[in-house]
Design a protein around this motif. Structure first.
Motif, PDB file in Angstrom:
ATOM      1  N   VAL A 137     -10.153  -0.138   9.735  1.00 30.47           N
ATOM      2  CA  VAL A 137      -9.254   0.764   9.015  1.00 30.47           C
ATOM      3  C   VAL A 137      -7.835   0.640   9.547  1.00 30.47           C
ATOM      4  O   VAL A 137      -6.859   0.655   8.768  1.00 30.47           O
ATOM      5  CB  VAL A 137      -9.769   2.206   9.106  1.00 30.47           C
ATOM      6  CG1 VAL A 137      -8.764   3.175   8.468  1.00 30.47           C
ATOM      7  CG2 VAL A 137     -11.115   2.342   8.425  1.00 30.47           C
ATOM      8  N   GLN A 138      -7.698   0.517  10.869  1.00 32.57           N
ATOM      9  CA  GLN A 138      -6.364   0.377  11.444  1.00 32.57           C
ATOM     10  C   GLN A 138      -5.700  -0.909  10.986  1.00 32.57           C
ATOM     11  O   GLN A 138      -4.490  -0.932  10.703  1.00 32.57           O
ATOM     12  CB  GLN A 138      -6.463   0.401  12.980  1.00 32.57           C
ATOM     13  CG  GLN A 138      -5.120   0.389  13.682  1.00 32.57           C
ATOM     14  CD  GLN A 138      -4.279   1.599  13.349  1.00 32.57           C
ATOM     15  OE1 GLN A 138      -4.753   2.731  13.418  1.00 32.57           O
ATOM     16  NE2 GLN A 138      -3.016   1.380  12.963  1.00 32.57           N
ATOM     17  N   GLU A 144      -6.225  -2.311   8.105  1.00 33.50           N
ATOM     18  CA  GLU A 144      -5.852  -2.067   6.715  1.00 33.50           C
ATOM     19  C   GLU A 144      -4.564  -1.255   6.632  1.00 33.50           C
ATOM     20  O   GLU A 144      -3.703  -1.510   5.778  1.00 33.50           O
ATOM     21  CB  GLU A 144      -6.990  -1.344   6.007  1.00 33.50           C
ATOM     22  CG  GLU A 144      -6.783  -1.125   4.523  1.00 33.50           C
ATOM     23  CD  GLU A 144      -6.862  -2.412   3.723  1.00 33.50           C
ATOM     24  OE1 GLU A 144      -6.554  -2.373   2.522  1.00 33.50           O
ATOM     25  OE2 GLU A 144      -7.241  -3.468   4.290  1.00 33.50           O
ATOM     26  N   ILE A 145      -4.450  -0.278   7.535  1.00 31.76           N
ATOM     27  CA  ILE A 145      -3.216   0.519   7.559  1.00 31.76           C
ATOM     28  C   ILE A 145      -2.023  -0.355   7.906  1.00 31.76           C
ATOM     29  O   ILE A 145      -0.944  -0.250   7.293  1.00 31.76           O
ATOM     30  CB  ILE A 145      -3.361   1.691   8.547  1.00 31.76           C
ATOM     31  CG1 ILE A 145      -4.394   2.708   8.031  1.00 31.76           C
ATOM     32  CG2 ILE A 145      -2.020   2.376   8.777  1.00 31.76           C
ATOM     33  CD1 ILE A 145      -4.672   3.832   8.982  1.00 31.76           C
ATOM     34  N   LYS A 158      -3.253   6.807  -0.724  1.00 41.15           N
ATOM     35  CA  LYS A 158      -4.135   5.801  -0.125  1.00 41.15           C
ATOM     36  C   LYS A 158      -3.978   5.772   1.386  1.00 41.15           C
ATOM     37  O   LYS A 158      -4.958   5.703   2.135  1.00 41.15           O
ATOM     38  CB  LYS A 158      -3.837   4.431  -0.729  1.00 41.15           C
ATOM     39  CG  LYS A 158      -4.652   3.289  -0.155  1.00 41.15           C
ATOM     40  CD  LYS A 158      -6.123   3.440  -0.441  1.00 41.15           C
ATOM     41  CE  LYS A 158      -6.904   2.227   0.023  1.00 41.15           C
ATOM     42  NZ  LYS A 158      -8.359   2.366  -0.213  1.00 41.15           N
ATOM     43  N   GLU A 205      -5.563   8.787   2.946  1.00 39.67           N
ATOM     44  CA  GLU A 205      -7.014   8.616   2.997  1.00 39.67           C
ATOM     45  C   GLU A 205      -7.440   7.727   4.157  1.00 39.67           C
ATOM     46  O   GLU A 205      -8.428   8.014   4.851  1.00 39.67           O
ATOM     47  CB  GLU A 205      -7.488   8.024   1.667  1.00 39.67           C
ATOM     48  CG  GLU A 205      -8.997   7.824   1.606  1.00 39.67           C
ATOM     49  CD  GLU A 205      -9.433   7.192   0.307  1.00 39.67           C
ATOM     50  OE1 GLU A 205     -10.612   6.750   0.240  1.00 39.67           O
ATOM     51  OE2 GLU A 205      -8.622   7.131  -0.639  1.00 39.67           O
ATOM     52  N   LEU A 206      -6.679   6.651   4.401  1.00 41.32           N
ATOM     53  CA  LEU A 206      -7.025   5.754   5.514  1.00 41.32           C
ATOM     54  C   LEU A 206      -6.821   6.443   6.862  1.00 41.32           C
ATOM     55  O   LEU A 206      -7.634   6.271   7.780  1.00 41.32           O
ATOM     56  CB  LEU A 206      -6.172   4.484   5.428  1.00 41.32           C
ATOM     57  CG  LEU A 206      -6.463   3.552   4.240  1.00 41.32           C
ATOM     58  CD1 LEU A 206      -5.471   2.390   4.211  1.00 41.32           C
ATOM     59  CD2 LEU A 206      -7.894   3.026   4.306  1.00 41.32           C
ATOM     60  N   ARG A 207      -5.754   7.221   6.978  1.00 41.12           N
ATOM     61  CA  ARG A 207      -5.513   7.921   8.244  1.00 41.12           C
ATOM     62  C   ARG A 207      -6.582   9.001   8.471  1.00 41.12           C
ATOM     63  O   ARG A 207      -6.977   9.266   9.612  1.00 41.12           O
ATOM     64  CB  ARG A 207      -4.116   8.523   8.244  1.00 41.12           C
ATOM     65  CG  ARG A 207      -3.001   7.473   8.331  1.00 41.12           C
ATOM     66  CD  ARG A 207      -1.653   8.116   8.611  1.00 41.12           C
ATOM     67  NE  ARG A 207      -0.633   7.106   8.776  1.00 41.12           N
ATOM     68  CZ  ARG A 207       0.171   6.675   7.797  1.00 41.12           C
ATOM     69  NH1 ARG A 207       0.026   7.169   6.566  1.00 41.12           N
ATOM     70  NH2 ARG A 207       1.081   5.755   8.036  1.00 41.12           N
ATOM     71  N   GLU A 246      -9.632   8.694   7.556  1.00 45.06           N
ATOM     72  CA  GLU A 246     -10.805   7.944   8.013  1.00 45.06           C
ATOM     73  C   GLU A 246     -10.690   7.601   9.503  1.00 45.06           C
ATOM     74  O   GLU A 246     -11.692   7.642  10.248  1.00 45.06           O
ATOM     75  CB  GLU A 246     -10.949   6.676   7.177  1.00 45.06           C
ATOM     76  CG  GLU A 246     -12.152   5.811   7.539  1.00 45.06           C
ATOM     77  CD  GLU A 246     -13.469   6.504   7.278  1.00 45.06           C
ATOM     78  OE1 GLU A 246     -14.498   6.070   7.848  1.00 45.06           O
ATOM     79  OE2 GLU A 246     -13.509   7.494   6.509  1.00 45.06           O
TER      80      GLU A 246
END
Length: 357
Positions: A34-35, A37-38, A54, A57-59, A61
């Motif tokens: 996830v990191q 992707e961020i 978006k 949402e990632l943060r 997660e």
């Protein structure tokens, strides 16, 4: 056993523990994905190619995975794994065995309430073998066998270290005031240890004091306990790399504690065998050359070892008195008096009697 020396090797079969390790590893991997992707989409947010929702949402997660990581870490640490083992699990190497080692030696200063002597600080047991770390523990009880399945919290073994002990005394409630004063004033006390061969051990270079008194009374004996710290002595022996200890004092050994509770001034102190009683009267035997003469005295205090005699003029300082066998001398004197000899006779050490001069 020495501190840090392995005691047991446990193979882990717990499904829950294995699942927790898997959960920690997966959460760490998910966090990394996830990191990444961020990091990849952070530049596109400014251009409008990626919506801000978006990124939120990632943060979120990331936060959720961090919570799972913290929970799994805490669970593994609670189960007895070390921080190094937890880091190893996060990197993908699961723990399948756990080594149980002997714990470090506790600081003994709090026990004695004073600065420990140098040999106590080093926990030295006079071990002449070439070992960097002295022996600290003995396996007193082994509660498991090789290959046995054990559960969390189950007793594996009892380790003992008899370097610092308590001599536990038992006293009645009416004696509490005397013991309290002795503890407050730190009066030195004397301890007789049963079956202690003093010639085989070095002299005890320590002063005994009462450390504290118990505030509860035993319902059966109606006594309360008081505690005296004792620094133990030991010797080591062994062969082929195996070392064993022999302690001078051992738990369960009986002892007699002599606590000073009153002070007598201007008195004479004699061994208990130096005084003989006949009804209310007490006598000692004064030596005059090879002869002994019976002298009445006034006893102020006596116990199983010594007698305190008043300095009332019956005996004077510098007088030679028989230090033991007063009862035997008195029996010889009575037998000779019963045979018709005049009283006030002199008694030889060999039992012969002569009239008074």
């Amino acid at each position: 056993m020495r501190p840090g020396e392995p005691l047991f090797s446990l193979r882990l079969f717990s499904e829950y523990l294995q699942a927790t390790q898997t959960q920690l590893f997966k959460a760490r991997q998910e966090t990394a994905i996830v990191q990444a992707e961020i990091d990849r989409l952070s530049g596109a947010v400014n251009t409008g190619a990626v919506s801000r929702s978006k990124m939120i949402e990632l943060r979120s997660e990331i936060s959720r995975q961090s919570t799972l990581i913290q929970a799994a870490r805490q669970e593994l640490l609670t189960r007895g794994l070390t921080p190094e083992q937890v880091q190893q699990i996060e990197s993908g190497t699961f723990v399948s065995t756990v080594d149980v080692v002997a714990p470090p030696v506790r600081d003994l200063d709090a026990f004695t309430n004073r600065k420990a002597p140098q040999e106590t600080q080093q926990v030295s047991f006079e071990n002449e073998l070439a070992q960097d770390e002295p022996i600290a523990y003995e396996v007193q009880e082994l509660a498991v066998e090789l290959g046995q399945q054990v559960q969390a919290g189950q007793l594996l073994a009892n380790l003992s270290n008899h370097q610092m002990l308590y001599v536990v005394g038992h006293a009645f409630k009416r004696e509490a005031t005397f013991l309290e004063h002795a503890a407050q004033e730190k009066r030195p006390i004397e301890i007789e240890f049963a079956e202690d061969a003093t010639g085989n051990w070095p002299n005890l270079q320590q002063t005994f004091n009462i450390r504290h008194l118990s505030n509860s009374i035993d319902a059966n004996s109606r006594t309360f306990d008081f505690f005296v710290p004792l620094t133990n002595q030991s010797r080591s022996y062994g062969d082929n790399g195996k070392v064993f200890l022999v302690w001078r004092f051992r738990p369960g050994q009986r002892a007699r504690i002599h606590v000073p509770v009153e002070e007598f001034a201007d008195v004479f102190v004699l061994p208990a065998d130096a005084v003989v009683r006949e009804g209310p009267e007490a006598y000692v035997f004064r030596q005059n050359g090879d002869l002994f003469k019976q002298i009445p005295v006034h006893v102020l205090h006596e116990d199983r070892r010594s007698v305190v005699i008043a300095n009332d003029g019956s005996i004077t300082s510098g007088t030679y008195l028989a230090q033991n066998a007063a009862a035997s001398l008195n029996r010889v004197l009575k037998s000779q008096s019963a045979s018709g000899r005049q009283p006030g006779v002199h008694v030889h050490a060999d039992g012969t009697v002569h009239a008074a001069h």
